[in-house]
Design an enzyme around this catalytic site. Structure first.
Site, PDB file in Angstrom:
ATOM      1  N   LYS A 112       0.953  -1.263  -0.050  1.00 57.25           N
ATOM      2  CA  LYS A 112       0.051   0.083  -0.043  1.00 57.25           C
ATOM      3  C   LYS A 112       1.027   1.210   0.081  1.00 57.25           C
ATOM      4  O   LYS A 112       1.719   1.481   0.891  1.00 57.25           O
ATOM      5  CB  LYS A 112      -0.926   0.082   1.168  1.00 57.25           C
ATOM      6  CG  LYS A 112      -1.653   1.151   1.309  1.00 57.25           C
ATOM      7  CD  LYS A 112      -2.626   1.066   2.678  1.00 57.25           C
ATOM      8  CE  LYS A 112      -3.773   2.129   2.635  1.00 57.25           C
ATOM      9  NZ  LYS A 112      -4.654   2.158   3.733  1.00 57.25           N
ATOM     10  N   LYS A 148      -2.213  -1.514  -3.869  1.00 58.08           N
ATOM     11  CA  LYS A 148      -3.154  -0.334  -3.635  1.00 58.08           C
ATOM     12  C   LYS A 148      -2.284   0.834  -3.937  1.00 58.08           C
ATOM     13  O   LYS A 148      -1.094   0.747  -3.256  1.00 58.08           O
ATOM     14  CB  LYS A 148      -3.968  -0.569  -2.359  1.00 58.08           C
ATOM     15  CG  LYS A 148      -4.578   0.706  -2.234  1.00 58.08           C
ATOM     16  CD  LYS A 148      -5.196   0.580  -0.712  1.00 58.08           C
ATOM     17  CE  LYS A 148      -5.930   1.975  -0.567  1.00 58.08           C
ATOM     18  NZ  LYS A 148      -6.502   1.778   0.804  1.00 58.08           N
TER      19      LYS A 148
END
Ligand code: PBG
Length: 324
Positions: free
Chosen positions: A195, A248
């Protein structure tokens, strides 16, 4: 063989031919729809930067989830906006917290849909960081116990899967151990393993009221220029017990999805985040891009890069288009 003997255009002449040699498919089975839940009754508040998405009170949320189920989408991921926030994010692991109540209501009415919960503190802390603060810094190890408690409380409420998004080191291990000890060894962990500290989360933070009140998230989320580090993060989370590995954001990080796909033998999820959604929606609203084609192309590129699952605010539209 080269031109003029070999002509790639031969296999592109008709739709049926193109169907026969198509390499990648986007399916409704790939989709996970994110939903925001807040306190109150009869609330369906539009999120201005994310057209077509709302903050729901639990009663309205349940109606929305029924719709999602009817469209054939297999899973949702829930984000909560609590009544009150404090330094340690108590509402995140409260027995009667907003998420815990939402899970129960959904399971009572739409039991088959897979309910995934975002495990993080940022929506619940007064300072908006994903961990507890000590001496002005986000304290890694002190945060782990709270995340584990949050994951267990989601499982107790009936969640089918937990998805830690905080980016603390060692949190997958801490959550796995806590779940197993509490009798939830059957609950999978979808880890936001890779992330990035991305500017594409802007609309989400408005929707979830989770923007940090001081500083930023760069001391825990990844530095966008790094790719080899993504593979290390993914490998660590597999070693700690993650069942699904998430990357992400998605579209600005297709190379990362591709690398992680090659490196780890676990299902890969990619989060088509709020900023990616807002960007396309804005161009579509201006008439600059054609909605259905551009959305299907963008999401197919995420699968082509190697993702098995896509978390996307377009999920309902895509489900409709795919069944036309
Ligand atoms: C953190 C979390 C965030 C998103 C999902 N989980 C925001 C952040 O890290 O600041 C972003 C999702 C999106 O932008 O759509 N709990």
């Amino acid at each position: 063989m080269y031109f003029p003997q070999y002509r790639p255009r031969r296999l592109r002449q008709k739709e049926n031919l193109r169907r026969m040699v198509r390499e990648t498919y986007l399916q409704v089975d790939d989709l996970i729809f994110p939903l925001f839940v807040q306190p109150g009754q009869g609330v369906k508040e539009p999120i201005s930067s994310m057209p077509g998405n709302y903050r729901f009170s639990i009663d309205e949320l349940v109606k929305e989830v029924k719709d999602v189920q009817q469209l054939g989408i297999p899973a949702i991921i829930l984000f909560g906006i609590p009544e009150k926030k404090d330094e340690v994010g108590s509402e995140a692991y409260a027995k009667d917290g907003i998420i815990q109540r939402a899970i129960k209501a959904i399971k009572d009415t739409v039991p088959d849909i897979i309910v995934i919960t975002d495990v993080c503190l940022c929506e619940y802390t007064s300072h908006g960081h994903c961990g507890v603060i000590k001496n002005g810094k986000v304290d890694n190890d002190a945060t782990l116990a709270l995340l584990a408690k949050e994951a267990v409380s989601h499982a107790e409420a009936g969640a089918d899967m937990v998805a830690p998004s905080d980016m603390m080191d060692g949190r997958v291990k801490a959550i796995r151990e806590a779940l197993d000890q509490a009798g939830f060894n059957h609950i999978p962990i979808m880890s936001y393993a890779v992330k990035y500290a991305s500017a594409f989360y802007g609309p989400f933070r408005e929707a979830a009221e989770s923007a940090p009140q001081f500083g930023d998230r760069r001391s825990y989320q990844m530095d966008p220029p790094n790719a080899r580090e993504a593979v290390r993060e993914a490998e660590l989370d597999v070693a700690e017990g993650a069942d699904i590995i998430m990357v992400k954001p998605a579209l600005p990080y297709l190379d990362i999805i591709y690398r992680v796909r090659k490196a780890v033998n676990r299902p890969i999820a990619a989060y088509n985040v709020s900023g990616e959604f807002a960007m396309l929606k804005a161009a579509i609203a201006n008439g600059w891009l054609e909605e259905k084609r551009v959305v299907l192309e963008a999401l197919t590129s995420i699968k082509r890069a190697g993702a098995d699952l896509i978390l996307t605010y377009f999920a309902k539209d895509v489900a409709r288009w795919l069944s036309e």
